[in-house]
Design a protein around this motif. Structure first.
Motif, short mmCIF file in Angstrom:
data_model
loop_
_atom_site.label_atom_id
_atom_site.label_comp_id
_atom_site.label_asym_id
_atom_site.label_seq_id
_atom_site.Cartn_x
_atom_site.Cartn_y
_atom_site.Cartn_z
N ILE A 7 0.85 -1.20 0.00
CA ILE A 7 0.00 0.00 0.00
C ILE A 7 0.88 1.25 0.00
CG2 ILE A 7 -1.64 1.36 1.36
CD1 ILE A 7 -2.88 -1.35 2.24
N GLU A 8 1.93 1.24 0.80
CA GLU A 8 2.84 2.39 0.85
C GLU A 8 3.53 2.61 -0.49
OE1 GLU A 8 5.36 1.59 4.22
OE2 GLU A 8 3.70 1.90 5.63
N GLN A 10 2.29 1.76 -3.43
CA GLN A 10 1.27 2.28 -4.33
C GLN A 10 1.02 3.76 -4.05
OE1 GLN A 10 -0.51 0.30 -6.90
NE2 GLN A 10 -0.54 2.44 -7.47
N GLN A 11 1.03 4.15 -2.78
CA GLN A 11 0.84 5.56 -2.43
C GLN A 11 2.00 6.41 -2.95
OE1 GLN A 11 0.25 4.94 1.79
NE2 GLN A 11 -1.95 5.24 1.59
N LYS A 12 3.21 5.88 -2.92
CA LYS A 12 4.36 6.62 -3.45
C LYS A 12 4.24 6.77 -4.97
CE LYS A 12 8.29 6.60 -1.36
NZ LYS A 12 9.63 6.31 -0.82
N GLY A 14 1.41 7.05 -6.52
CA GLY A 14 0.45 8.15 -6.65
C GLY A 14 1.07 9.50 -6.38
N GLU A 15 1.97 9.56 -5.41
CA GLU A 15 2.67 10.81 -5.12
C GLU A 15 3.47 11.27 -6.34
OE1 GLU A 15 6.31 12.42 -2.30
OE2 GLU A 15 5.23 10.62 -1.68
N GLU A 66 -7.06 10.99 -7.52
CA GLU A 66 -7.53 10.83 -6.14
C GLU A 66 -8.11 9.43 -5.98
OE1 GLU A 66 -10.91 12.58 -3.10
OE2 GLU A 66 -10.16 13.88 -4.70
N TYR A 81 -10.34 5.22 -8.81
CA TYR A 81 -9.86 6.59 -8.67
C TYR A 81 -10.63 7.55 -9.57
CZ TYR A 81 -7.38 5.57 -13.03
OH TYR A 81 -7.07 5.22 -14.32
#
Length: 137
Positions: A7-8, A10-12, A14-15, A66, A81
């Motif tokens: 998850i982290e 994937q969030q990076k 997205g960042e 988002e 998203y």
């Protein structure tokens, strides 16, 4: 690998998309990561995403994704998203219109050792064209 690590990562990813800091792709995408729904001419691995999102952010400098809903297991992260942006540059041969877009999409990413190794996805590409005023069909 743990679900939280995926998850982290994937969030990076997205960042990187939302900030334009595409070097982050090198941290979270394996060199030979396969995209099962690539953009035309998209390369493998982080370079493929760097090229694609450079094109998107050139056409839509305020491009943002988002996450609306996310689920994960030990190897996969899936999410729905909404993507938004303002058409201020060339997009697939379409000159800037100044129009805003808002589309929905879904993605599933498979991870190994904290890096994306495979991706499946679907975005409302037809919706982008319609919102830009392109005659389709």
């Amino acid at each position: 690998m743990s679900k939280q690590l995926n998850i982290e990562a994937q969030q990076k990813f997205g960042e990187a998309v939302n900030t334009g800091n595409f070097e982050l792709f090198k941290e979270v995408v394996a060199p030979n990561a396969l995209d099962n729904d690539p953009a035309p001419g998209q390369l493998l691995g982080p370079e493929g995403y760097m090229h694609f999102f450079t094109m998107m952010r050139t056409a839509f400098p305020d491009f943002k994704v988002e996450v609306e809903h996310l689920v994960a297991d030990e190897n996969n992260v899936a999410f729905a998203y909404t993507a938004t942006g303002t058409h201020q540059g060339n997009f697939n041969g379409i000159p800037a219109t100044g129009k805003s877009i808002k589309i929905r999409g879904m993605q599933i990413s498979r991870f190994e050792n904290g890096k994306m190794v495979e991706r499946w996805g679907s975005s409302d590409e037809l919706g982008i064209l319609k919102q830009l005023g392109v005659q389709v069909g």
